[in-house]
Scaffold this motif. Structure first.
Motif, PDB file in Angstrom:
ATOM      1  N   ARG A  21       0.837  -1.201   0.000  1.00 40.57           N
ATOM      2  CA  ARG A  21       0.000   0.000   0.000  1.00 40.57           C
ATOM      3  C   ARG A  21       0.876   1.256   0.000  1.00 40.57           C
ATOM      4  N   TRP A  22       0.327   2.329  -0.556  1.00 40.67           N
ATOM      5  CA  TRP A  22       0.925   3.656  -0.431  1.00 40.67           C
ATOM      6  C   TRP A  22       0.240   4.370   0.731  1.00 40.67           C
ATOM      7  N   VAL A  23       1.021   4.914   1.644  1.00 40.87           N
ATOM      8  CA  VAL A  23       0.475   5.611   2.808  1.00 40.87           C
ATOM      9  C   VAL A  23       0.778   7.101   2.669  1.00 40.87           C
ATOM     10  N   GLU A  24      -0.268   7.905   2.667  1.00 38.76           N
ATOM     11  CA  GLU A  24      -0.111   9.356   2.626  1.00 38.76           C
ATOM     12  C   GLU A  24       0.122   9.854   4.044  1.00 38.76           C
ATOM     13  N   ALA A  25       1.106  10.741   4.202  1.00 40.37           N
ATOM     14  CA  ALA A  25       1.425  11.241   5.537  1.00 40.37           C
ATOM     15  C   ALA A  25       2.009  12.649   5.429  1.00 40.37           C
ATOM     16  N   GLU A  26       2.161  13.279   6.574  1.00 38.45           N
ATOM     17  CA  GLU A  26       2.815  14.592   6.651  1.00 38.45           C
ATOM     18  C   GLU A  26       3.987  14.483   7.611  1.00 38.45           C
ATOM     19  N   ARG A  27       5.135  14.997   7.168  1.00 38.30           N
ATOM     20  CA  ARG A  27       6.328  14.971   8.032  1.00 38.30           C
ATOM     21  C   ARG A  27       7.134  16.242   7.780  1.00 38.30           C
TER      22      ARG A  27
END
Length: 447
Positions: A320-326
């Protein structure tokens, strides 16, 4: 020549006339001039012409090469478990062990991958520590324990397994898993030493605190790739680690998150442009990830993971591709929840199915490194009876046309059907979506 002869006769006549008189002869010395000199002496010298200067060509400007993005592929194979039957069949008449044949079907795929990583489960602790045996049976029930469980199976392989993996092109071996203490703490140290002796990079278990906090970074086509390995559980073998080594012997996924974060921080500070978390997690034989894995993935991304590769369930789980903010930026991180087995003698449903996964990295001209896409090929643990009587376990890639796979001996129709079943199951489980694709056969694999 003609002028020189006349001159000589006149001179001779003069000498004879002088000899008839009373005056004594006067000695004369004559040195004849070379023909060229005589000619020059008799002809007025023409003024020398100044040669015209040779025109100097104007150099063509050297074309300036336009900089291009850099690319690299990082490959991952699943769980390597060498059980008793596999070790016995690798034994040669001279007493040595040769595991090369188990990995030969993957040779072409490994060769075209820039960096290859595997999860090695068990020990390389020498024959004296006892090679792998079948899982012990449960002890008889007692009043205190009316339903006793069978002890965990443990694994220990000949050192030549490490040599075979390195010869096949493996660059990194992760040893952070529940079998890293199968031969105790001494076995853990011996395993790390054996893998490193071959030239492989090894991580996840360590010989000192300095060793643990020395980042594993490899320059792959100009991209600095860091790998951090971590394990969820140790099969209740924590007590085998001496107290003075518990802060560094094994990187744990959740036991001490501060130390895990330290590894990520040091890895980035020492130049890693892309960090991969190679983790041992999840529940054995479960075909999908659970909520705990999803939360742990979020934690790892927050710590600095740019990609996550999972092992331990012994079966394939989704990609899976996981969208995140860092750090104030939106990022997209590939998560491979479980690679499944790469090679073993397991017999439970779907445990002979695994996959070889490649992360395709791109370094932009700005210096930014990202994973462009994920590609994979299903891998089947093929048990083949050889003409010499041995049974060879082989990790075999499953192409759309299964007959394209190369094995020790030709496959029959039933074998080809097994490969097709593997491919169908793995593709249905891992999935195909945007930027997730299947590696197809190419003519290079036929070499």
């Amino acid at each position: 020549m003609k002028n020189k002869a006349c001159f000589f006769l006149l001179l001779l006549g003069a000498l004879l006339l002088l000899g008839c008189g009373e005056t004594p002869p006067i000695p004369i010395t004559v040195t004849p001039a070379p023909a060229e000199t005589a000619a020059i002496a008799s002809t007025p010298a023409a003024p020398e012409e100044t040669p015209a200067p040779t025109p100097v060509p104007t150099p063509e400007p050297t074309p300036t090469l336009e900089p291009t993005p850099q690319a690299a592929t990082i490959g991952f194979a699943g769980d390597i478990l060498m059980m008793e039957v596999q070790i016995n069949n690798a034994k040669r008449p001279d007493g040595s062990y040769d595991f090369t044949g188990s990995f030969l079907p993957m040779a072409a795929l490994f060769a075209e991958t820039d960096m290859v990583c595997v999860n090695f489960e068990g020990a390389l602790a020498g024959e004296e520590a006892g090679y792998s045996k079948p899982r012990p049976t449960a002890p008889p029930p007692t009043e205190a324990d009316p339903t006793p469980k069978a002890p965990f199976q443990s694994f220990n392989s000949p050192d030549s397994l490490a040599d075979a993996l390195f010869a096949m092109g493996v660059d990194y071996a992760s040893t952070a898993n529940n079998h890293c203490l199968d031969r105790g703490y001494e076995g853990l140290l011996a395993t790390a030493a054996c893998l490193r002796r071959t030239g492989m990079m090894q991580g996840g278990t360590y010989i000192s605190e300095e060793d643990r906090f020395t980042p594993r970074i490899m320059d792959v086509n100009g991209i600095k790739v860091g790998i951090i390995s971590a394990a969820q559980g140790l099969n209740s073998n924590d007590g085998k680690i001496p107290s003075e080594a518990r802060s560094f012997a094994v990187t744990r996924l959740t036991k001490n998150e501060e130390l895990l974060q330290k590894e990520f921080t040091l890895c980035r500070e020492q130049g890693a442009e892309f960090i991969i978390a190679f983790v041992h997690w999840g529940v054995e034989f479960e075909a999908a990830e659970n909520r705990t894995q999803q939360k742990q993935a979020e934690m790892l991304i927050g710590m600095g993971a740019d990609a996550i590769i999972g092992s331990h369930p012994h079966v394939v789980q989704p990609i899976r591709w996981v969208e995140a903010e860092r750090d104030g930026q939106n990022i997209r991180v590939p998560v491979v929840y479980s690679l499944g087995n790469f090679i073993s003698n397991m017999s439970k449903e779907n445990t002979r199915y695994g996959m070889f996964v490649r992360l395709c990295l791109l370094k932009e001209l700005t210096g930014e490194v990202r994973c462009e896409r994920v590609e994979y090929i299903p891998v089947y643990t093929f048990k083949q009876k050889l003409t010499d009587g041995r049974t060879l376990h082989q990790a075999v890639p499953c192409y759309e046309d299964p007959s394209m796979a190369v094995t020790a001996e030709p496959m029959d129709e039933d074998d080809l059907e097994d490969l097709q079943d593997c491919r169908t199951h793995v593709v249905n489980t891992a999935g195909t979506a945007e930027d997730i694709s299947i590696i197809e056969w190419s003519h290079a694999y036929a070499q």
